[in-house]
Motif scaffolding. Structure first.
Motif, PDB file in Angstrom:
ATOM      1  N   ARG A  27       0.804  -1.240   0.031  1.00  9.88           N
ATOM      2  CA  ARG A  27      -0.036   0.030  -0.058  1.00  9.88           C
ATOM      3  C   ARG A  27       0.692   1.219  -0.103  1.00  9.88           C
ATOM      4  NH1 ARG A  27      -2.575  -3.025   4.018  1.00  9.88           N
ATOM      5  NH2 ARG A  27      -4.194  -4.105   3.102  1.00  9.88           N
ATOM      6  N   VAL A  28       2.000   1.374   0.594  1.00  8.04           N
ATOM      7  CA  VAL A  28       2.931   2.365   0.861  1.00  8.04           C
ATOM      8  C   VAL A  28       3.613   2.509  -0.698  1.00  8.04           C
ATOM      9  CG1 VAL A  28       5.097   3.070   1.624  1.00  8.04           C
ATOM     10  CG2 VAL A  28       3.371   2.300   3.235  1.00  8.04           C
ATOM     11  N   GLU A  30       2.210   1.980  -3.478  1.00  7.59           N
ATOM     12  CA  GLU A  30       1.194   2.787  -4.431  1.00  7.59           C
ATOM     13  C   GLU A  30       1.298   4.197  -4.199  1.00  7.59           C
ATOM     14  OE1 GLU A  30      -2.560   1.121  -3.107  1.00  7.59           O
ATOM     15  OE2 GLU A  30      -2.202  -0.738  -3.993  1.00  7.59           O
ATOM     16  N   THR A  31       1.731   4.647  -3.144  1.00 14.24           N
ATOM     17  CA  THR A  31       1.943   6.071  -2.990  1.00 14.24           C
ATOM     18  C   THR A  31       3.098   6.871  -3.588  1.00 14.24           C
ATOM     19  OG1 THR A  31       2.796   6.231  -0.941  1.00 14.24           O
ATOM     20  CG2 THR A  31       0.468   6.135  -0.707  1.00 14.24           C
ATOM     21  N   GLU A  33       5.295   8.185  -6.366  1.00  8.07           N
ATOM     22  CA  GLU A  33       5.339   8.338  -7.650  1.00  8.07           C
ATOM     23  C   GLU A  33       6.616   7.989  -8.379  1.00  8.07           C
ATOM     24  OE1 GLU A  33       3.996  12.298  -8.561  1.00  8.07           O
ATOM     25  OE2 GLU A  33       2.295  12.170  -6.872  1.00  8.07           O
TER      26      GLU A  33
END
Length: 105
Positions: A27-28, A30-31, A33
């Motif tokens: 999940r981290v 995914e953030t 860029e």
């Protein structure tokens, strides 16, 4: 483009199961860029500019601490080829071509 393999191991979690930590780390990612990534059974492959990969590694390393781990061991392997474009997929395809090539050639 650089390719990194990252393995993050939370220590002192009170359980031998680490899948909840791994899910949180994904999940981290995914953030973050500017990187692409692939979870494997033994770590995560990250591709992108080196500075973005290192930012992703830092975020991954910090994630278990924010979820209660008291100690974290992180191993990073980076392949930074600059003579031609490369990706994790292209490296695998190169090996697959050689596996299927005629040995007489």
């Amino acid at each position: 483009m650089p390719i990194a393999e990252v393995t993050v191991i939370p220590i002192g979690t009170g359980s031998t199961s680490l899948s909840a930590y791994v899910a949180d780390m994904q999940r981290v990612l995914e953030t973050v860029e500017g990187v692409t990534y692939e979870l494997t059974s033994m770590g995560t492959i990250i591709e992108g500019p080196l500075q973005r990969i290192l930012a992703a590694v830092e975020a991954l390393h910090e994630s278990p601490f924010t979820n209660g781990a008291q100690r974290v061991s992180t191993a990073v392997k980076i392949d930074d080829r600059r003579d031609k474009s490369s990706s994790s997929r292209s490296k695998l395809e190169s090996v697959e071509r050689k596996l299927h090539a005629d040995p007489a050639e």
